[in-house]
Design an enzyme around this catalytic site. Structure first.
Site, PDB file in Angstrom:
ATOM      1  N   PRO A 333     -13.936  42.063   4.447  1.00 62.39           N
ATOM      2  CA  PRO A 333     -13.770  41.131   5.720  1.00 62.39           C
ATOM      3  C   PRO A 333     -12.227  41.392   6.022  1.00 62.39           C
ATOM      4  CG  PRO A 333     -13.775  40.222   3.691  1.00 62.39           C
ATOM      5  CD  PRO A 333     -14.423  41.483   3.537  1.00 62.39           C
ATOM      6  N   ASP A 509      -7.653  42.670   2.687  1.00 63.21           N
ATOM      7  CA  ASP A 509      -9.024  42.455   2.258  1.00 63.21           C
ATOM      8  C   ASP A 509      -9.220  40.953   1.970  1.00 63.21           C
ATOM      9  OD1 ASP A 509     -11.484  42.137   1.159  1.00 63.21           O
ATOM     10  OD2 ASP A 509     -11.562  44.027  -0.063  1.00 63.21           O
ATOM     11  N   HIS A 510      -9.676  40.330   2.887  1.00 63.39           N
ATOM     12  CA  HIS A 510      -9.758  38.840   2.746  1.00 63.39           C
ATOM     13  C   HIS A 510     -10.447  38.281   1.476  1.00 63.39           C
ATOM     14  CE1 HIS A 510      -8.151  34.923   3.973  1.00 63.39           C
ATOM     15  NE2 HIS A 510      -8.250  35.385   5.221  1.00 63.39           N
ATOM     16  N   ARG A 511     -11.136  39.160   0.537  1.00 63.04           N
ATOM     17  CA  ARG A 511     -11.980  38.753  -0.318  1.00 63.04           C
ATOM     18  C   ARG A 511     -11.101  38.427  -1.511  1.00 63.04           C
ATOM     19  NH1 ARG A 511     -16.050  43.335  -1.082  1.00 63.04           N
ATOM     20  NH2 ARG A 511     -14.194  44.468  -0.852  1.00 63.04           N
TER      21      ARG A 511
END
Length: 538
Positions: A333, A509-511
């Site tokens: 994401p 990487d928004h995780r």
């Protein structure tokens, strides 16, 4: 004995290769280690040397075909029965170490073991250089480990050949670039060429327009880098026919712009032929039918109604890039943070240091400054230098700093990796970045030089633009995009002034990474870019 040579496993996850060009034809005699073909994988272009000496019985693939690893590509009638074949290649057809069947990994510089049968040890890039310089590789003394021949050995041999000429047995003079064949006393190239009727481009048939090729050259040998040969294949041009005034080591040297000019001249001739045909039709005269008109008719028929189309195979590096981008976009994401650095001091610092770098033969760009500022940010915010192990459900913090540099090439985007950026100075980084970028553009970069990155930088501003949403190089968790450094309006103390600015686009990487951490990281990078003296601390 008929020896079936299978496309060897070149490692690095490569499962197939495209036959770029055959250097032999059916009936040709080849020596052990003689290059049979050029193979393009999704990693690089490598030579396919013969593991045995013998006569070519059959070629099992055409130029342009994509062949799976361990598929038979050529059958060779081995000289002297089975003894020459045994011990050189195993039952699967994969070359053993030192047999001349080097893989892409060996081309990157791995050492070859010593063998006491007089065979020549040289990786494909060295063999290619020998062919381009006209050096007989078997006559070169290797200075590398176990007698391995290096590029320096080949260049030294070429310089020695250029000092004078040798006299042949028939009294004629010949330069050192002419290579001896085995046994007939005549001098000829160790790589046999196809006849004019047998040669064709890797992407399709050659056209037969006499008017289009009226000014074409007619050489037996032409030097060009792989990227140039790719342009020739795309335009269905025989590179030996392309006129050029440039030379390298006494041989004609063709560059992409030479091919473009030749293609434009050919197309202009085709247009003229079409006009003549139309005039002939109007006057009731029969018009000559040329191969060009047939090809044009076929292309039009392949189109959609009145809208002709052309196609390009989706494979090789382009397919690898597409797969990587699809994996990244579907898995990660993405979130992108944009900011701008005011870099007047950086511009001045680079301008002051650039002449000193040039005195040392180094072109100093802004990239080394960015790399040092980037590492300062990665050290302060280690979350940016990570990888997400989805199976183990762990975040891997990498305590080393290998930065990938995205490079646009004719074959697509490649990402060479500069290792241990934190341990190198500005000039060392500048030299390494320039070298890796050049190798990537020339398709000479080794697979090992594109692995092991922890973070990536892409400089789209070099082409034009300010902001973008760069796609993360999976499995990394961040990528920094650089816009163009230009003068832009900046508000200072209530007034608008012109300042040198650098737009930044950071995808995360928004995780793993939060937006606040991305902003703080970018602020640190900006601090170092706006105050380049701080880089002395890194």
């Amino acid at each position: 004995m008929a020896f079936e040579y299978e496309l060897p496993d070149v490692g690095e996850g490569v499962a197939e290769g495209e036959i770029v060009a055959w250097h032999v034809s059916v009936g040709d005699h080849v020596d052990e280690d003689e290059v049979l073909a050029e193979i393009e994988t999704d990693k690089a272009v490598v030579d396919l040397p013969s593991p045995v000496a013998g006569t070519i019985q059959e070629l099992h693939a055409e130029e342009g075909d994509v062949v799976p690893v361990r598929s038979v590509v050529v059958t060779i009638d081995v000289d002297g029965g089975t003894d020459d074949a045994e011990g050189t290649a195993d039952a699967s057809g994969e070359p053993e170490a030192g047999s001349g069947g080097e893989t892409a990994t060996e081309a990157a510089g791995s050492e070859e073991p010593s063998v006491a049968d007089g065979r020549v040890f040289a990786p494909p890039n060295v063999r290619r250089l020998a062919r381009e310089l006209g050096v007989e590789i078997t006559a070169v003394d290797g200075s590398g480990p176990s007698g391995r021949i290096t590029e320096a050995d080949v260049r030294a041999a070429a310089e020695g050949d250029d000092e004078g000429t040798t006299e042949r047995s028939d009294g004629e003079e010949t330069t050192g670039r002419e290579r001896t064949s085995s046994g007939d006393g005549q001098r000829k190239s160790a790589v046999k060429r196809r006849s004019d009727t047998e040669r064709r481009s890797a992407t399709g048939r050659r056209t037969n327009g006499e008017s289009a090729s009226a000014d074409a050259a007619d050489r037996e040998r032409t030097l060009a880098v792989p990227a140039t040969r790719k342009v020739a294949r795309e335009h269905e041009v025989d590179i030996d026919e392309v006129p050029t005034e440039k030379e390298r080591d006494g041989e004609a040297f063709v560059e992409p712009e030479d091919i473009e000019r030749y293609v434009e001249a050919r197309e202009s001739a085709e247009v003229g032929a079409s006009v003549e045909s139309a005039e002939a039709s109007a006057e009731g005269r029969p018009a000559e039918t040329t191969a060009e008109s047939e090809v044009t008719a076929e292309s039009t028929a392949a189109g959609t109604g009145d809208r002709p189309v052309s196609t390009e195979p989706y494979r090789g590096i382009r397919r690898t890039i597409g797969t990587q981008m699809q994996t990244s976009s579907q898995t990660i994401p993405h979130a992108t943070h944009h900011d701008t650095a005011t870099v007047d001091d950086l511009v001045e610092a680079r301008a002051e240091l650039k002449p000193r770098a040039e005195d040392r033969g180094i072109s100093l760009t802004y990239m080394p400054f960015v790399l040092k500022a980037l590492v300062a940010g990665l050290k302060e915010y280690p979350i940016m230098n990570t990888e997400l192990d989805e199976e183990a459900e762990e975040i891997l913090y990498k305590e080393y700093y290998n930065v990938g540099i995205a490079v646009a090439t004719d074959a697509g985007l490649m990402v060479p990796v500069v290792e241990n950026v934190d341990q190198k100075g500005l000039l060392d980084l500048a030299s390494e970045v320039n070298e890796l970028a050049e190798k990537a553009r020339n398709r000479e970069i080794a697979p090992a030089e594109m692995r092991g990155g922890t973070f990536t930088v892409t400089n789209f501003g070099a082409i034009g633009g300010e902001y973008a949403t760069p796609i993360i190089n999976h499995p990394e968790t961040g990528i920094l995009g650089l816009g163009a450094i230009e003068q832009r309006p900046v508000a200072e103390n209530g007034e608008v002034v012109a300042r040198e600015t650098l737009p930044l686009s950071l995808s995360i990487d928004h995780r793993v990474i939060d937006g606040a951490e991305a902003a703080q990281f970018t602020n640190t990078v900006i601090e170092y870019l706006e105050n380049p003296t701080l880089l002395l601390l890194e």
